[in-house]
Design an enzyme around this catalytic site. Structure first.
Site, PDB file in Angstrom:
ATOM      1  N   CYS A 112     -14.611  -4.064 -25.982  1.00 61.91           N
ATOM      2  CA  CYS A 112     -14.143  -4.489 -24.651  1.00 61.91           C
ATOM      3  C   CYS A 112     -12.709  -4.036 -24.350  1.00 61.91           C
ATOM      4  O   CYS A 112     -12.266  -4.110 -23.209  1.00 61.91           O
ATOM      5  CB  CYS A 112     -14.250  -6.000 -24.499  1.00 61.91           C
ATOM      6  SG  CYS A 112     -15.955  -6.571 -24.511  1.00 61.91           S
ATOM      7  N   HIS A 254      -9.674  -8.146 -18.725  1.00 63.38           N
ATOM      8  CA  HIS A 254     -11.077  -8.017 -19.127  1.00 63.38           C
ATOM      9  C   HIS A 254     -11.872  -9.245 -18.678  1.00 63.38           C
ATOM     10  O   HIS A 254     -11.467 -10.383 -18.916  1.00 63.38           O
ATOM     11  CB  HIS A 254     -11.146  -7.860 -20.645  1.00 63.38           C
ATOM     12  CG  HIS A 254     -12.543  -7.882 -21.151  1.00 63.38           C
ATOM     13  ND1 HIS A 254     -13.523  -7.042 -20.655  1.00 63.38           N
ATOM     14  CD2 HIS A 254     -13.157  -8.656 -22.091  1.00 63.38           C
ATOM     15  CE1 HIS A 254     -14.657  -7.291 -21.280  1.00 63.38           C
ATOM     16  NE2 HIS A 254     -14.467  -8.264 -22.150  1.00 63.38           N
ATOM     17  N   ASN A 284     -19.805  -9.701 -18.017  1.00 64.90           N
ATOM     18  CA  ASN A 284     -18.906  -8.961 -18.914  1.00 64.90           C
ATOM     19  C   ASN A 284     -19.520  -7.582 -19.156  1.00 64.90           C
ATOM     20  O   ASN A 284     -20.541  -7.472 -19.838  1.00 64.90           O
ATOM     21  CB  ASN A 284     -18.758  -9.740 -20.228  1.00 64.90           C
ATOM     22  CG  ASN A 284     -17.898  -9.018 -21.244  1.00 64.90           C
ATOM     23  OD1 ASN A 284     -17.598  -7.831 -21.090  1.00 64.90           O
ATOM     24  ND2 ASN A 284     -17.517  -9.720 -22.297  1.00 64.90           N
TER      25      ASN A 284
HETATM   26  N1  COA Z   1     -27.151 -22.187 -22.245  1.00 67.28           N
HETATM   27  C1  COA Z   1     -27.105 -23.488 -22.650  1.00 67.28           C
HETATM   28  N2  COA Z   1     -26.461 -23.883 -23.750  1.00 67.28           N
HETATM   29  C2  COA Z   1     -25.837 -22.939 -24.480  1.00 67.28           C
HETATM   30  C3  COA Z   1     -25.834 -21.573 -24.114  1.00 67.28           C
HETATM   31  C4  COA Z   1     -26.541 -21.228 -22.953  1.00 67.28           C
HETATM   32  N3  COA Z   1     -26.616 -19.954 -22.509  1.00 67.28           N
HETATM   33  N4  COA Z   1     -25.134 -20.890 -25.025  1.00 67.28           N
HETATM   34  C5  COA Z   1     -24.697 -21.767 -25.925  1.00 67.28           C
HETATM   35  N5  COA Z   1     -25.136 -23.005 -25.602  1.00 67.28           N
HETATM   36  C6  COA Z   1     -24.886 -24.267 -26.314  1.00 67.28           C
HETATM   37  C7  COA Z   1     -24.571 -24.063 -27.762  1.00 67.28           C
HETATM   38  O1  COA Z   1     -25.757 -23.985 -28.536  1.00 67.28           O
HETATM   39  C8  COA Z   1     -23.771 -25.310 -28.079  1.00 67.28           C
HETATM   40  O2  COA Z   1     -24.659 -26.372 -28.291  1.00 67.28           O
HETATM   41  P1  COA Z   1     -24.348 -27.493 -29.420  1.00 67.28           P
HETATM   42  O3  COA Z   1     -23.057 -28.126 -28.965  1.00 67.28           O
HETATM   43  O4  COA Z   1     -25.520 -28.367 -29.351  1.00 67.28           O
HETATM   44  O5  COA Z   1     -24.197 -26.719 -30.700  1.00 67.28           O
HETATM   45  C9  COA Z   1     -23.030 -25.590 -26.775  1.00 67.28           C
HETATM   46  O6  COA Z   1     -23.729 -24.866 -25.741  1.00 67.28           O
HETATM   47  C10 COA Z   1     -21.591 -25.114 -26.783  1.00 67.28           C
HETATM   48  O7  COA Z   1     -21.581 -23.781 -27.322  1.00 67.28           O
HETATM   49  P2  COA Z   1     -20.240 -22.981 -27.536  1.00 67.28           P
HETATM   50  O8  COA Z   1     -20.525 -21.692 -28.191  1.00 67.28           O
HETATM   51  O9  COA Z   1     -19.267 -23.930 -28.167  1.00 67.28           O
HETATM   52  O10 COA Z   1     -19.855 -22.754 -25.995  1.00 67.28           O
HETATM   53  P3  COA Z   1     -18.497 -22.258 -25.425  1.00 67.28           P
HETATM   54  O11 COA Z   1     -18.007 -23.242 -24.462  1.00 67.28           O
HETATM   55  O12 COA Z   1     -17.558 -21.768 -26.486  1.00 67.28           O
HETATM   56  O13 COA Z   1     -18.961 -20.988 -24.574  1.00 67.28           O
HETATM   57  C11 COA Z   1     -18.880 -18.564 -24.735  1.00 67.28           C
HETATM   58  C12 COA Z   1     -19.546 -19.863 -25.237  1.00 67.28           C
HETATM   59  C13 COA Z   1     -19.462 -17.406 -25.505  1.00 67.28           C
HETATM   60  C14 COA Z   1     -19.212 -18.437 -23.257  1.00 67.28           C
HETATM   61  C15 COA Z   1     -17.372 -18.666 -24.943  1.00 67.28           C
HETATM   62  O14 COA Z   1     -17.107 -19.116 -26.260  1.00 67.28           O
HETATM   63  C16 COA Z   1     -16.634 -17.377 -24.714  1.00 67.28           C
HETATM   64  O15 COA Z   1     -16.588 -16.878 -23.610  1.00 67.28           O
HETATM   65  N6  COA Z   1     -15.986 -16.855 -25.755  1.00 67.28           N
HETATM   66  C17 COA Z   1     -15.122 -15.693 -25.691  1.00 67.28           C
HETATM   67  C18 COA Z   1     -15.868 -14.410 -25.467  1.00 67.28           C
HETATM   68  C19 COA Z   1     -14.911 -13.232 -25.558  1.00 67.28           C
HETATM   69  O16 COA Z   1     -13.806 -13.291 -25.117  1.00 67.28           O
HETATM   70  N7  COA Z   1     -15.329 -12.186 -26.225  1.00 67.28           N
HETATM   71  C20 COA Z   1     -14.458 -11.082 -26.528  1.00 67.28           C
HETATM   72  C21 COA Z   1     -14.541  -9.991 -25.585  1.00 67.28           C
HETATM   73  S1  COA Z   1     -16.177  -9.617 -25.151  1.00 67.28           S
END
Ligand code: COA
Length: 335
Positions: A112, A254, A284
């Site tokens: 990214c 980004h 993204n």
């Molecule tokens: N729909 C519903 N629930 C979902 C889900 C979806 N699409 N994806 C994950 N969940 C659930 C998980 O299983 C978890 O459930 P649990 O609490 O029972 O274990 C819960 O939602 C929270 O998951 P989590 O991974 O903690 O969510 P988050 O708030 O961190 O959001 C991302 C996930 C990936 C959106 C977020 O972490 C993010 O954007 N991270 C950075 C990405 C990034 O910058 N990447 C680098 C450049 S690409």
């Protein structure tokens, strides 16, 4: 005055398949409410069967060339982590299909952060007078490497391409790339991966499992690093050219997550309208993210000639980078 690389054209391209959050709820255990509130993404675009990264790269590059009024360039630098083939690089094929005979052409892989890395690389080629002009393209088709049942990645990523034309000029001109900051941290290499299919597994005589060939991301672990690295990098680049962060008209970061964009804005003390957002409409798009956001900001009038703009990217590796420029008076060519 020393030679600078100057942005002279901008173009973008999206594939034809529009996938809304409601479409995803038919295939995955997720909801529009979760996706919108946790990521900010409402829809993304994906390639149809048979379309690959180079196809989008060529269209974005043609549009960037038409925006610049130039018919040829001396180099093509393509940022991608989803090349058409593991070997050779995709850029030479893109260059040939653009009618650019025998120009320098190569890929840059920084996930990214790829577009900022490619921009810095091409700017360096121009500043050192290896070439006088270049196309910098960010193009990715992550839909081709996501596991169909992985709700944590499929809701975030979309496909796309964006390109800028750079030409030799000087730092006083709007569009001149004034400063870059690039960084990496390999201790985070396990956080964003396609684990299999490379030399490590082959030399270990391991046949990749199907899951090894799909993209995986530890989103939570990456979130805070993304905010901290992009915020710190932008502050350093802005300071290096004698600006203050308050001088910024627009930060084009980004488009990973709307919450990340809000957090960077807060870290840098920027108003909401000083941070570009288009991820709600495209998701993204990896290396295409920044040029697609730039094209959107120009098309909507949010980014205008003379504006002080910072670019910031963060991705797998881990890698990150930023750049600053005053926006030039160029048309944007997009869908
Ligand atoms: N729909 C519903 N629930 C979902 C889900 C979806 N699409 N994806 C994950 N969940 C659930 C998980 O299983 C978890 O459930 P649990 O609490 O029972 O274990 C819960 O939602 C929270 O998951 P989590 O991974 O903690 O969510 P988050 O708030 O961190 O959001 C991302 C996930 C990936 C959106 C977020 O972490 C993010 O954007 N991270 C950075 C990405 C990034 O910058 N990447 C680098 C450049 S690409």
């Amino acid at each position: 005055m020393r030679t600078s690389a100057v942005v002279a054209g901008l173009g973008s391209a999206l594939p034809p398949n529009r996938v809304t959050n409601d479409d995803l709820t038919k295939e995955l255990d997720t909801s529009d409410e979760w996706i919108t509130s946790r990521t900010g993404v409402r829809q993304r675009f994906t390639v149809p069967v048979g379309m690959a990264t180079s196809d989008l790269a060529v269209v974005a590059a043609q549009r960037a060339l038409s925006s610049s009024g130039m018919t040829t360039v001396e180099a093509v630098v393509l940022a991608t982590s989803t090349p058409d083939h593991p070997c050779p690089a995709t850029a030479p094929d893109v260059a040939t299909r653009l009618g650019l005979a025998q120009v320098a052409a190569f890929d840059v892989a920084a996930v990214c952060a790829g577009f900022v890395y490619a921009l810095a690389t091409a700017a360096g080629l121009i500043e050192s007078r290896v070439v006088n002009s270049a196309l910098v393209i960010g193009a990715d088709t992550f839909s081709t490497i996501l596991h169909p049942q992985d709700r944590t990645t499929r809701v975030i990523f979309g496909d796309g391409a964006g390109a800028v034309v750079l030409r030799a000029g000087n730092a006083a001109i709007d569009g001149a790339l004034l400063a870059f900051d690039l960084g990496s941290d390999g201790t985070g290499r396990d956080l964003i991966t396609v684990w299999g299919g490379g030399a490590r597994q082959r030399s270990s005589r391991i046949v990749p499992a199907a899951a090894d060939l799909h993209f995986a991301m530890q989103g939570k672990a990456v979130f805070n690093r993304a905010v901290q690295c992009m915020g710190t990098s932008v502050a350093a680049t802005v300071r290096s050219v004698g600006w203050d962060v308050t001088d910024l008209d627009l930060l084009v970061a980004h488009q990973a997550n709307a919450r990340i964009l809000r957090a960077i804005g807060q870290q840098l003390d920027l108003d909401e309208d000083q941070v570009a957002v288009n991820l709600d409409r495209v998701g993204n798009t990896v290396a295409a993210s920044i040029p697609l956001a730039l094209a959107d900001a120009v098309a909507t009038g949010r980014l205008r000639p003379g504006h002080h703009v910072a670019l910031a990217a963060f991705g797998g590796g881990l890698t990150w980078g930023s750049a600053v420029l005053r926006w030039p008076d160029i048309p944007v060519a997009m869908e």
